[in-house]
Design an enzyme around this catalytic site. Sequence first.
Site, PDB file in Angstrom:
ATOM      1  N   GLU A 112      60.878 -60.043  60.237  1.00  0.00           N
ATOM      2  CA  GLU A 112      60.003 -60.842  59.385  1.00  0.00           C
ATOM      3  C   GLU A 112      59.625 -60.075  58.130  1.00  0.00           C
ATOM      4  OE1 GLU A 112      57.778 -63.582  62.651  1.00  0.00           O
ATOM      5  OE2 GLU A 112      56.602 -62.204  61.467  1.00  0.00           O
ATOM      6  N   CYS A 150      56.135 -57.649  51.503  1.00  0.00           N
ATOM      7  CA  CYS A 150      55.690 -56.818  52.619  1.00  0.00           C
ATOM      8  C   CYS A 150      56.869 -56.686  53.586  1.00  0.00           C
ATOM      9  CB  CYS A 150      54.496 -57.516  53.271  1.00  0.00           C
ATOM     10  SG  CYS A 150      53.884 -56.693  54.738  1.00  0.00           S
ATOM     11  N   CYS A 155      56.771 -52.351  67.731  1.00  0.00           N
ATOM     12  CA  CYS A 155      56.079 -51.118  67.365  1.00  0.00           C
ATOM     13  C   CYS A 155      55.589 -50.442  68.641  1.00  0.00           C
ATOM     14  CB  CYS A 155      54.891 -51.436  66.456  1.00  0.00           C
ATOM     15  SG  CYS A 155      54.031 -49.952  65.862  1.00  0.00           S
ATOM     16  N   CYS A 184      48.202 -50.850  68.571  1.00  0.00           N
ATOM     17  CA  CYS A 184      46.823 -50.902  68.089  1.00  0.00           C
ATOM     18  C   CYS A 184      46.156 -52.184  68.611  1.00  0.00           C
ATOM     19  CB  CYS A 184      46.794 -50.871  66.555  1.00  0.00           C
ATOM     20  SG  CYS A 184      47.510 -49.360  65.885  1.00  0.00           S
ATOM     21  N   CYS A 233      46.562 -55.559  66.649  1.00  0.00           N
ATOM     22  CA  CYS A 233      47.843 -55.896  66.014  1.00  0.00           C
ATOM     23  C   CYS A 233      48.796 -56.596  66.976  1.00  0.00           C
ATOM     24  CB  CYS A 233      48.484 -54.624  65.472  1.00  0.00           C
ATOM     25  SG  CYS A 233      50.083 -54.930  64.702  1.00  0.00           S
ATOM     26  N   CYS A 277      48.470 -59.933  57.966  1.00  0.00           N
ATOM     27  CA  CYS A 277      48.609 -58.598  58.556  1.00  0.00           C
ATOM     28  C   CYS A 277      48.564 -58.652  60.071  1.00  0.00           C
ATOM     29  CB  CYS A 277      47.448 -57.713  58.129  1.00  0.00           C
ATOM     30  SG  CYS A 277      47.133 -57.740  56.402  1.00  0.00           S
TER      31      CYS A 277
HETATM   32  N1  SAH Z   1      52.046 -49.252  61.129  1.00  0.00           N
HETATM   33  C1  SAH Z   1      51.576 -49.291  59.794  1.00  0.00           C
HETATM   34  C2  SAH Z   1      51.938 -50.561  59.038  1.00  0.00           C
HETATM   35  C3  SAH Z   1      51.710 -51.855  59.760  1.00  0.00           C
HETATM   36  S1  SAH Z   1      50.054 -52.438  59.765  1.00  0.00           S
HETATM   37  C4  SAH Z   1      50.076 -49.055  59.760  1.00  0.00           C
HETATM   38  O1  SAH Z   1      49.478 -48.942  60.824  1.00  0.00           O
HETATM   39  O2  SAH Z   1      49.513 -48.901  58.696  1.00  0.00           O
HETATM   40  C5  SAH Z   1      49.802 -52.926  58.133  1.00  0.00           C
HETATM   41  C6  SAH Z   1      48.367 -53.325  57.833  1.00  0.00           C
HETATM   42  O3  SAH Z   1      47.991 -54.482  58.538  1.00  0.00           O
HETATM   43  C7  SAH Z   1      47.390 -52.232  58.230  1.00  0.00           C
HETATM   44  O4  SAH Z   1      46.478 -52.055  57.207  1.00  0.00           O
HETATM   45  C8  SAH Z   1      46.706 -52.827  59.434  1.00  0.00           C
HETATM   46  O5  SAH Z   1      45.460 -52.293  59.559  1.00  0.00           O
HETATM   47  C9  SAH Z   1      46.699 -54.301  59.091  1.00  0.00           C
HETATM   48  N2  SAH Z   1      46.541 -55.184  60.238  1.00  0.00           N
HETATM   49  C10 SAH Z   1      47.248 -55.158  61.371  1.00  0.00           C
HETATM   50  N3  SAH Z   1      46.826 -56.120  62.220  1.00  0.00           N
HETATM   51  C11 SAH Z   1      45.818 -56.770  61.612  1.00  0.00           C
HETATM   52  C12 SAH Z   1      44.981 -57.886  61.980  1.00  0.00           C
HETATM   53  N4  SAH Z   1      45.107 -58.504  63.149  1.00  0.00           N
HETATM   54  N5  SAH Z   1      44.062 -58.303  61.084  1.00  0.00           N
HETATM   55  C13 SAH Z   1      43.956 -57.698  59.900  1.00  0.00           C
HETATM   56  N6  SAH Z   1      44.707 -56.658  59.505  1.00  0.00           N
HETATM   57  C14 SAH Z   1      45.625 -56.191  60.340  1.00  0.00           C
END
Ligand code: SAH
Length: 336
Positions: free
Chosen positions: A81, A95, A102, A106, A109, A324
């Site tokens: 994606e 993006c 991954c 987290c 995420c 995100c």
């Molecule tokens: N692994 C990398 C890039 C992917 S996340 C990292 O951790 O930075 C990219 C962005 O999306 C990060 O700023 C993360 O904090 C944000 N993000 C991920 N899941 C999210 C969610 N459910 N709501 C808002 N932001 C989110």
Amino acid sequence: MDFKILDKLLAGERPYRLKQVNKAIFKDLLTNWDDTTNLPLELRSMLSRQFPLSIDGRIIDSRESDSVKAIIRIDGDMLIETVLMQHKTGRNTVCVSSQIGCALDCLFCQTGKLGYRRDLDPSEIIMQVLFFQRYLKSRGSSISNIVFMGMGEPFLNYDNVLEAVRSINNHEKFEIGARHISISTAGLPEKIKLFADEKIQVNLAVSLNAPNDELRSRIMPLNQKHKIPELMESVKYYIKRTNRKVMFEYVLIDGLNDSDEIAKELVDLLKGILCLVNLIPYNGEPPLKSPPKIRTGAFKNILQENGLNVTQRSRFGSDIKSACGQLVFGEERSEG
Ligand code: SAH
């Protein structure tokens, strides 16, 4: 499309051929080798067979916002994606994903829920950019910025990501300025230091999400291994080496990391560091929730009153699950 093969295919050709081929791919954005006018017929048919220009991707339009998601099929059945965000200012940010799935899992995420599938190679990253460059060309526009904030952890696929970045930056290829490219990491200290030593002016973003180890480890399991002091030490090293501002991303989650006390702790952690804090209200499924607007505002105020630079990310494309942390496709799902 495998760019490693391309170099081999053109190895026996005159040096200017590579320039012509690059121009056809990256500047003219051709989708068919027969559309070139300056390549000999034989070369064209060889390239058509060995390096086809077609990309197997489809667009999902977002009605609610100016973000557009593309799903690109690679390797037969894997899907990646990529999201295009068209800002009112005319800025077009793509993006890109660096991995399928991954490993970091987290809390907030969705991609992490998939688990880790595999790294994307440089060609697969470049293809995402190419797909949207073609899309924008047909609308009289072009990409201005690239962020590595899609699926995956870019610094766990470091070499491939850096190679893709060099192509994105290369003046014979996409020619997007390094300062218009950002890599976002969950915070791998040794890779941040390595990145600091690269002679490249690409922006660094670090997903922080909490100012203390107890909370950050709950939100980001990676923190159990690489604690905040180690992370901050690597960030300070990066700033010292590059003299560049770091962006700290902070996903605000209702009742978890959004209190006044935590805002003050964040101030203490970041005070005096050359940085920008990017607040991102949580965007996703329950049980987690984004804080009420008033809470987000109060959190932001505390940071600003104490001298931190703060921005708040606007929500893009939540109706098409391209916001995100919502990129979850890893392989094709059977439709029944
Ligand atoms: N692994 C990398 C890039 C992917 S996340 C990292 O951790 O930075 C990219 C962005 O999306 C990060 O700023 C993360 O904090 C944000 N993000 C991920 N899941 C999210 C969610 N459910 N709501 C808002 N932001 C989110």
